[in-house]
Write an enzyme that holds these catalytic residues in place. Structure first.
Site, PDB file in Angstrom:
ATOM      1  NE  ARG A 223      -4.267  -1.551   0.457  1.00  0.00           N
ATOM      2  CZ  ARG A 223      -4.566  -2.482  -0.439  1.00  0.00           C
ATOM      3  NH1 ARG A 223      -3.832  -2.675  -1.511  1.00  0.00           N
ATOM      4  NH2 ARG A 223      -5.645  -3.239  -0.270  1.00  0.00           N
ATOM      5  CG  HIS A 271      -3.786  -0.173  -6.427  1.00  0.00           C
ATOM      6  ND1 HIS A 271      -3.946   0.400  -5.193  1.00  0.00           N
ATOM      7  CD2 HIS A 271      -3.944  -1.503  -6.221  1.00  0.00           C
ATOM      8  CE1 HIS A 271      -4.194  -0.542  -4.297  1.00  0.00           C
ATOM      9  NE2 HIS A 271      -4.191  -1.707  -4.900  1.00  0.00           N
TER      10      HIS A 271
HETATM   11  C1  GLV Z   1      -5.879  -4.493  -3.965  1.00  0.00           C
HETATM   12  O1  GLV Z   1      -4.948  -3.824  -3.678  1.00  0.00           O
HETATM   13  C2  GLV Z   1      -6.438  -5.477  -3.081  1.00  0.00           C
HETATM   14  O2  GLV Z   1      -6.320  -5.338  -1.852  1.00  0.00           O
HETATM   15  O3  GLV Z   1      -7.011  -6.449  -3.608  1.00  0.00           O
END
Ligand code: GLV
Length: 308
Positions: A223, A271
């Site tokens: 993260r 992401h």
């Molecule tokens: C994405 O980052 C997830 O947590 O699936």
């Protein structure tokens, strides 16, 4: 008794089709079309709705459609309701692809060659034997272990660190804060696959970078909150860190003038390292619903005291 889905609607349509096939007796709704809120027993959400407890008083299980639940406000979910994160082979497969790509790109000097090409330079760099390249994975959950398993097949020297002790065949395993420096000292390419918790927030900082060998590379697929951005910029300036590949940021997206966008030693992706795949995710959720009905332990159950 109904199942409510509240996440990406395009993938939701696929979930609906799969539920109709695999669990025809369990009515499936896609937010904001709730049906009778009193009938909602299962909710799968990326962002749970406000007033969860009062809107769905008969909820049995809250599923997160993603692998990490750090963005959930667990205090808004009654303690009696199990919260389950997504453990499914599709997410693991995507993560293995992304991290393998990133590790190989660093290992084979891909970023350096991109710079050399721009300068019109034909300049070979000696290829380093794979066994001498030490990969270190922070986090030995479902994703960390899947990533290590694949990297081992290339012959990389793999190490792993986690909060609690693990044993993995052929992997240098370290545990707890006291063993972190030894793990970092043997790590040329660091991969962060930790859950984001109060303990791991800001963990990728100057102190941690200083414990790595000079010129180490960082791959953050955890993260954005794991990383102290200023400390990374400094470590890139001094050469402590040679390259950073970041799939996550804080905030997402980064503001247009953020220094990460144009930094020559940072590769940024939005992401996308891995995504929940409807086919396998629906199987995982239905298997957990069966377990719940049989009173068996749920796979991916969040321990609220740990936060993951
Ligand atoms: C994405 O980052 C997830 O947590 O699936």
């Amino acid at each position: 008794m109904t199942f409510l889905y509240k996440a990406d609607p395009v993938r939701g349509a696929e979930w609906a089709r799969l539920f109709a096939q695999k669990a025809p007796d369990l009515p499936f709704h896609i937010w904001p079309e709730l049906g009778d809120p009193l009938a909602v027993r299962y909710l799968a959400a990326w962002e749970p709705p406000a007033a969860l407890a009062t809107t769905f008083p008969n909820l049995d299980v809250l599923f997160c459609t993603g692998a990490g639940v750090d963005h959930f406000d667990l205090s808004a979910v009654p303690a009696s309701i199990p919260v389950v994160r997504m453990i499914e082979p599709g997410i693991a497969a995507g993560m293995v692809e992304y991290v393998t790509l990133a590790v190989l790109a660093v290992h084979r000097d891909w970023f350096e060659y991109s710079r050399l090409q721009q300068q019109g330079l034909w300049s070979p760099i000696r290829v380093r034997p794979v066994a001498s390249r030490r990969i270190g994975v922070l986090g030995l959950g479902a994703l960390g272990t899947a990533v290590i398993d694949r990297l081992q097949s290339f012959g990389f020297a793999c190490g792993g660190w986690s909060r609690s002790a693990h044993q993995l065949q052929g992997v240098d395993c370290y545990a707890g804060a006291e063993q972190l420096p030894a793990f970092l000292a043997r790590t040329d390419i660091l991969v962060c696959l930790l859950p984001l918790t109060d303990t791991t927030r800001g963990m990728l900082d100057r102190v941690l970078f200083d414990a790595l060998p000079d010129g180490a590379a960082l791959i953050n697929v955890g993260r954005g909150g794991h990383l102290v951005q200023q400390d990374l910029l400094q470590a890139l300036d001094t050469g402590k860190i040679s390259t950073a590949i970041l799939d996550v940021a804080d905030p997402e997206p980064l503001p247009p003038d953020h220094p990460f966008w144009k930094h020559p030693r940072i590769m940024l992706t939005p992401h996308i390292a891995s995504m929940t795949q409807p086919e396998t995710a629906v199987d995982a959720v239905l298997a957990n619903i069966r377990r719940h009905r049989n009173g068996e332990p749920l796979i991916g159950l969040i321990d609220r005291s740990r936060g993951y």
